[in-house]
Motif scaffolding. Structure first.
Motif, PDB file in Angstrom:
ATOM      1  N   ASP A  32      24.084  39.040  49.706  1.00  0.00           N
ATOM      2  CA  ASP A  32      25.194  38.372  50.077  1.00  0.00           C
ATOM      3  C   ASP A  32      26.147  37.858  48.981  1.00  0.00           C
ATOM      4  OD1 ASP A  32      25.105  39.469  52.890  1.00  0.00           O
ATOM      5  OD2 ASP A  32      24.806  37.696  53.816  1.00  0.00           O
ATOM      6  N   ARG A  33      26.540  38.906  47.920  1.00  0.00           N
ATOM      7  CA  ARG A  33      27.337  38.689  46.674  1.00  0.00           C
ATOM      8  C   ARG A  33      28.736  37.784  47.423  1.00  0.00           C
ATOM      9  NH1 ARG A  33      29.338  42.416  41.940  1.00  0.00           N
ATOM     10  NH2 ARG A  33      29.574  40.628  40.291  1.00  0.00           N
ATOM     11  N   SER A  34      29.207  36.343  46.965  1.00  0.00           N
ATOM     12  CA  SER A  34      30.311  36.285  47.073  1.00  0.00           C
ATOM     13  C   SER A  34      30.596  34.900  45.446  1.00  0.00           C
ATOM     14  CB  SER A  34      30.638  35.111  48.021  1.00  0.00           C
ATOM     15  OG  SER A  34      29.652  33.761  48.453  1.00  0.00           O
ATOM     16  N   GLN A  35      31.907  34.961  45.360  1.00  0.00           N
ATOM     17  CA  GLN A  35      31.728  33.974  44.165  1.00  0.00           C
ATOM     18  C   GLN A  35      33.074  33.351  44.689  1.00  0.00           C
ATOM     19  OE1 GLN A  35      30.929  35.361  40.354  1.00  0.00           O
ATOM     20  NE2 GLN A  35      32.390  33.530  39.099  1.00  0.00           N
ATOM     21  N   LYS A  36      33.680  32.144  44.223  1.00  0.00           N
ATOM     22  CA  LYS A  36      34.606  31.863  44.305  1.00  0.00           C
ATOM     23  C   LYS A  36      35.078  30.761  42.958  1.00  0.00           C
ATOM     24  CE  LYS A  36      33.553  28.323  48.474  1.00  0.00           C
ATOM     25  NZ  LYS A  36      33.275  27.078  49.506  1.00  0.00           N
ATOM     26  N   ILE A  37      36.578  31.030  42.987  1.00  0.00           N
ATOM     27  CA  ILE A  37      37.111  31.051  41.389  1.00  0.00           C
ATOM     28  C   ILE A  37      38.242  30.607  41.617  1.00  0.00           C
ATOM     29  CG2 ILE A  37      36.659  32.843  40.534  1.00  0.00           C
ATOM     30  CD1 ILE A  37      38.436  35.050  40.849  1.00  0.00           C
ATOM     31  N   GLU A  38      38.793  29.703  41.341  1.00  0.00           N
ATOM     32  CA  GLU A  38      40.403  28.483  41.223  1.00  0.00           C
ATOM     33  C   GLU A  38      41.269  29.924  42.267  1.00  0.00           C
ATOM     34  OE1 GLU A  38      41.249  27.363  37.742  1.00  0.00           O
ATOM     35  OE2 GLU A  38      39.469  25.644  37.968  1.00  0.00           O
ATOM     36  N   VAL A  39      42.286  29.189  42.439  1.00  0.00           N
ATOM     37  CA  VAL A  39      43.639  30.554  42.634  1.00  0.00           C
ATOM     38  C   VAL A  39      44.502  30.215  41.351  1.00  0.00           C
ATOM     39  CG1 VAL A  39      45.502  29.801  44.339  1.00  0.00           C
ATOM     40  CG2 VAL A  39      43.408  29.558  45.279  1.00  0.00           C
ATOM     41  N   THR A  40      44.903  31.146  41.065  1.00  0.00           N
ATOM     42  CA  THR A  40      46.147  31.776  39.912  1.00  0.00           C
ATOM     43  C   THR A  40      47.563  31.792  40.511  1.00  0.00           C
ATOM     44  OG1 THR A  40      45.742  34.081  40.347  1.00  0.00           O
ATOM     45  CG2 THR A  40      44.697  32.835  39.042  1.00  0.00           C
ATOM     46  N   GLY A  41      47.830  31.781  41.561  1.00  0.00           N
ATOM     47  CA  GLY A  41      49.103  31.136  42.439  1.00  0.00           C
ATOM     48  C   GLY A  41      50.079  33.251  41.553  1.00  0.00           C
ATOM     49  N   ASN A  42      49.014  34.102  41.470  1.00  0.00           N
ATOM     50  CA  ASN A  42      49.706  35.139  41.060  1.00  0.00           C
ATOM     51  C   ASN A  42      50.059  36.459  41.826  1.00  0.00           C
ATOM     52  OD1 ASN A  42      50.433  33.948  38.438  1.00  0.00           O
ATOM     53  ND2 ASN A  42      49.015  34.601  37.449  1.00  0.00           N
ATOM     54  N   ALA A  43      50.617  37.327  42.477  1.00  0.00           N
ATOM     55  CA  ALA A  43      50.694  38.946  42.886  1.00  0.00           C
ATOM     56  C   ALA A  43      51.343  39.527  42.229  1.00  0.00           C
ATOM     57  CB  ALA A  43      51.791  38.478  44.242  1.00  0.00           C
ATOM     58  N   ILE A  44      50.613  40.563  42.239  1.00  0.00           N
ATOM     59  CA  ILE A  44      50.944  42.055  41.128  1.00  0.00           C
ATOM     60  C   ILE A  44      50.746  42.715  42.577  1.00  0.00           C
ATOM     61  CG2 ILE A  44      48.747  42.244  41.103  1.00  0.00           C
ATOM     62  CD1 ILE A  44      49.291  42.288  38.519  1.00  0.00           C
ATOM     63  N   GLY A  45      51.557  43.389  41.674  1.00  0.00           N
ATOM     64  CA  GLY A  45      51.912  45.601  42.771  1.00  0.00           C
ATOM     65  C   GLY A  45      51.680  46.248  41.265  1.00  0.00           C
ATOM     66  N   LEU A  46      50.890  47.890  41.796  1.00  0.00           N
ATOM     67  CA  LEU A  46      50.265  48.341  40.227  1.00  0.00           C
ATOM     68  C   LEU A  46      50.830  49.849  40.999  1.00  0.00           C
ATOM     69  CD1 LEU A  46      46.478  47.405  40.181  1.00  0.00           C
ATOM     70  CD2 LEU A  46      48.749  46.287  38.701  1.00  0.00           C
ATOM     71  N   ARG A  56      40.640  52.297  42.598  1.00  0.00           N
ATOM     72  CA  ARG A  56      40.155  51.508  43.593  1.00  0.00           C
ATOM     73  C   ARG A  56      39.587  50.152  44.554  1.00  0.00           C
ATOM     74  NH1 ARG A  56      43.062  53.787  49.430  1.00  0.00           N
ATOM     75  NH2 ARG A  56      42.821  52.088  50.576  1.00  0.00           N
ATOM     76  N   THR A  57      38.587  51.399  44.591  1.00  0.00           N
ATOM     77  CA  THR A  57      37.177  51.337  45.804  1.00  0.00           C
ATOM     78  C   THR A  57      36.191  49.870  44.363  1.00  0.00           C
ATOM     79  OG1 THR A  57      36.686  53.925  46.332  1.00  0.00           O
ATOM     80  CG2 THR A  57      35.028  51.753  46.315  1.00  0.00           C
ATOM     81  N   TRP A  58      36.944  49.522  43.649  1.00  0.00           N
ATOM     82  CA  TRP A  58      35.908  47.954  42.928  1.00  0.00           C
ATOM     83  C   TRP A  58      36.655  47.585  43.141  1.00  0.00           C
ATOM     84  CZ3 TRP A  58      31.248  47.701  41.321  1.00  0.00           C
ATOM     85  CH2 TRP A  58      30.478  48.792  41.389  1.00  0.00           C
ATOM     86  N   MET A  59      38.446  47.649  43.216  1.00  0.00           N
ATOM     87  CA  MET A  59      39.556  46.555  43.464  1.00  0.00           C
ATOM     88  C   MET A  59      39.441  45.888  44.807  1.00  0.00           C
ATOM     89  SD  MET A  59      42.951  46.754  41.828  1.00  0.00           S
ATOM     90  CE  MET A  59      43.566  48.410  42.967  1.00  0.00           C
ATOM     91  N   GLU A  60      38.524  46.566  45.716  1.00  0.00           N
ATOM     92  CA  GLU A  60      38.739  46.703  47.131  1.00  0.00           C
ATOM     93  C   GLU A  60      37.401  45.784  47.196  1.00  0.00           C
ATOM     94  OE1 GLU A  60      38.416  49.479  49.249  1.00  0.00           O
ATOM     95  OE2 GLU A  60      41.126  49.844  48.982  1.00  0.00           O
ATOM     96  N   TYR A  61      36.075  46.158  46.439  1.00  0.00           N
ATOM     97  CA  TYR A  61      34.695  45.623  47.066  1.00  0.00           C
ATOM     98  C   TYR A  61      35.312  44.310  46.163  1.00  0.00           C
ATOM     99  CZ  TYR A  61      30.430  44.477  44.360  1.00  0.00           C
ATOM    100  OH  TYR A  61      29.023  44.063  44.524  1.00  0.00           O
ATOM    101  N   PHE A  62      35.711  43.969  44.721  1.00  0.00           N
ATOM    102  CA  PHE A  62      35.549  42.850  44.017  1.00  0.00           C
ATOM    103  C   PHE A  62      36.911  41.564  44.834  1.00  0.00           C
ATOM    104  CE2 PHE A  62      34.661  45.224  39.984  1.00  0.00           C
ATOM    105  CZ  PHE A  62      32.682  43.755  39.764  1.00  0.00           C
ATOM    106  N   GLY A  63      37.382  42.399  45.735  1.00  0.00           N
ATOM    107  CA  GLY A  63      38.466  41.954  45.996  1.00  0.00           C
ATOM    108  C   GLY A  63      38.179  41.089  47.436  1.00  0.00           C
ATOM    109  N   LYS A  64      36.652  41.543  47.588  1.00  0.00           N
ATOM    110  CA  LYS A  64      35.659  40.836  48.912  1.00  0.00           C
ATOM    111  C   LYS A  64      34.809  39.862  48.062  1.00  0.00           C
ATOM    112  CE  LYS A  64      32.686  41.865  52.282  1.00  0.00           C
ATOM    113  NZ  LYS A  64      31.603  42.843  52.995  1.00  0.00           N
ATOM    114  N   VAL A  65      34.143  40.160  47.306  1.00  0.00           N
ATOM    115  CA  VAL A  65      33.534  38.919  46.308  1.00  0.00           C
ATOM    116  C   VAL A  65      34.088  37.798  45.680  1.00  0.00           C
ATOM    117  CG1 VAL A  65      31.978  38.832  43.512  1.00  0.00           C
ATOM    118  CG2 VAL A  65      32.023  41.284  45.504  1.00  0.00           C
ATOM    119  N   PHE A  66      35.213  37.670  44.931  1.00  0.00           N
ATOM    120  CA  PHE A  66      36.053  36.765  44.813  1.00  0.00           C
ATOM    121  C   PHE A  66      36.851  36.258  45.569  1.00  0.00           C
ATOM    122  CE2 PHE A  66      35.352  39.402  41.078  1.00  0.00           C
ATOM    123  CZ  PHE A  66      34.106  38.260  40.355  1.00  0.00           C
ATOM    124  N   GLY A  67      36.931  36.507  47.044  1.00  0.00           N
ATOM    125  CA  GLY A  67      37.776  35.992  48.102  1.00  0.00           C
ATOM    126  C   GLY A  67      39.208  36.717  47.967  1.00  0.00           C
TER     127      GLY A  67
END
Length: 403
Positions: free
Chosen positions: A171-185, A296-307
């Motif tokens: 179960d891969r998960s990693q906590k990183i600091e909150v950046t406060g940034n929102a972005i549209g691609l 897109r698939t890798w973004m969704e994957y890393f989104g789950k990993v890094f919260g």
């Protein structure tokens, strides 16, 4: 589930044994598919039992490990179940009726039939196929994982050699600091994507750069006599050229997706239907070369990993609508500048990226993360484009512990 890949080295008779195992897997898979076609009310367990029947009838099937035979029949059931799902969902067009396979290139073992060395630098296959001990070379370290965590071992044949893949249950998960940034691609063909801040990433165009060498290798194959040794060598060279381009695409998508997710707390992107877009024969090659879906698939994957929160929004009208006054400004695909009567003059893709972010922050939930984790839920309140998301990300994490 993590997949670690290593290059496998062995003698010629060992590599020939791998090829024989791969052909056996294809034989069992096709036989199981024929058994399903000829009999009614056949389920997954019936196909697994049928693999044991094939082992009694054919000696080369009995030489393969029993769990590897089950994996082969499961491949047939995977195609069958996908066909059933498409029929239930009433997908228009062809439903994907299972076809017989003729280009299999892998054999999968489960928890038996193989033995990993203590130093994790070699792997021995213990079935009757005669593969034996293979040396492994790679950058991953399997010492961090217990033997019981390895649920699958897969042998894969590619143009540049043989590879061993270990499927490790983690179960891969990693906590990183909150950046406060929102972005549209907003993805495109001129630039790979343009974000809502106006930053554009260049489209690498790997196929366009390597197309000359591909055509040259393809001409060599077509000029050789069919069935000759020189034609086989030319096909290997052509396969290596295609393999290099596919690896370049994957490496670019993985690194860029990881960078985007780690730099932002919320990422909104277009929910594109690539299958429909490639019907345009003028742009199909460029669209496939861009590999938007892989990104897109890798973004969704890393989104789950890094919260992180990932949002897929409908792409309809994002380029036509003004990001300042919401007025629809019609423009053709060749018009690259958005100019509105309100005075807003932006690049077409920049304007679309701002609209994507605005739609993403005002939507209910975040569909991108939901694809990987159905229990994930997002902030239910609308948010301004320029708002800092510290509180929203914190509340989203409290509501969904899997984020």
């Amino acid at each position: 589930m993590l997949v670690f890949e290593f290059k496998a080295y062995g003698k010629k008779q060992q590599l020939d044994a791998i090829d024989e195992a791969i052909r056996t897997v294809q034989f069992i898979r096709n036989k199981a598919l024929r058994f399903w076609m000829d009999n009614q009310k056949v389920d997954k367990y019936d196909l697994n039992k049928y693999s044991a029947v094939l082992a009694k009838e054919w000696t080369f099937c009995d030489d393969l490990n029993s769990m590897a035979r089950q994996s082969s029949s499961e491949r047939a059931w995977s195609a069958i179940s996908r066909f059933y799902d498409n029929c239930k969902k009433k997908i228009p067009g062809k439903k994907g009726f299972p076809q017989f396979q003729k280009d299999n290139c892998s054999v999968e073992y489960k928890t038996t039939g193989w033995r990993l060395a203590t130093d994790r630098k070699s792997l021995t296959f213990t079935d009757k196929k005669g593969i034996g001990k293979l040396k492994l070379k790679g950058t991953r370290d399997l010492h961090f994982y217990h033997r019981s965590q390895i649920k699958r071992v897969r042998l894969v044949k590619r143009a540049d050699g043989y590879f061993v893949q270990f499927c490790v249950q983690v179960d891969r998960s990693q906590k990183i600091e909150v950046t406060g940034n929102a972005i549209g691609l907003d993805v495109g063909l001129k630039e790979f994507y343009t974000d809502s801040k106006g930053v554009a990433v260049e489209n690498p165009r790997f196929l366009g750069k390597g197309e000359y060498s591909l055509k040259k290798a393809q001409r060599r194959v077509s000029k050789r006599v069919k069935g000759s040794h020189n034609r086989r060598k030319a096909r290997v060279i052509l396969g290596k050229r295609h393999l290099k381009i596919s690896r370049q695409r994957k490496d670019f998508a993985v690194k860029l997706a990881r960078c985007v997710i780690q730099s932002n707390d919320c990422v909104a992107y277009e929910d594109l239907r690539i299958k429909n877009m490639v019907k345009n024969h003028c742009l199909a090659k460029s669209i496939n070369d861009a590999s938007w879906y892989m990104f897109r698939t890798w973004m969704e994957y890393f989104g789950k990993v890094f919260g992180r929160i990932t949002i897929a929004v409908p792409a309809n009208g994002t380029s036509q609508e003004c990001s300042s006054c919401r007025t629809v400004v019609k423009k053709s695909l060749s018009t690259r500048t958005h100019a509105c009567q309100c005075g807003c003059t932006l690049d077409r893709d920049w304007n679309a990226a701002r609209n994507i972010l605005s739609r993403g922050l005002s939507t209910v939930g975040h569909t991108g993360t939901w694809i990987l984790d159905p229990n994930a839920c997002g902030e239910l309140t609308a948010t301004d484009v320029e708002a800092i998301l510290h509180r929203q990300v914190d509340s989203a994490k409290q509501e969904s512990p899997r984020l």
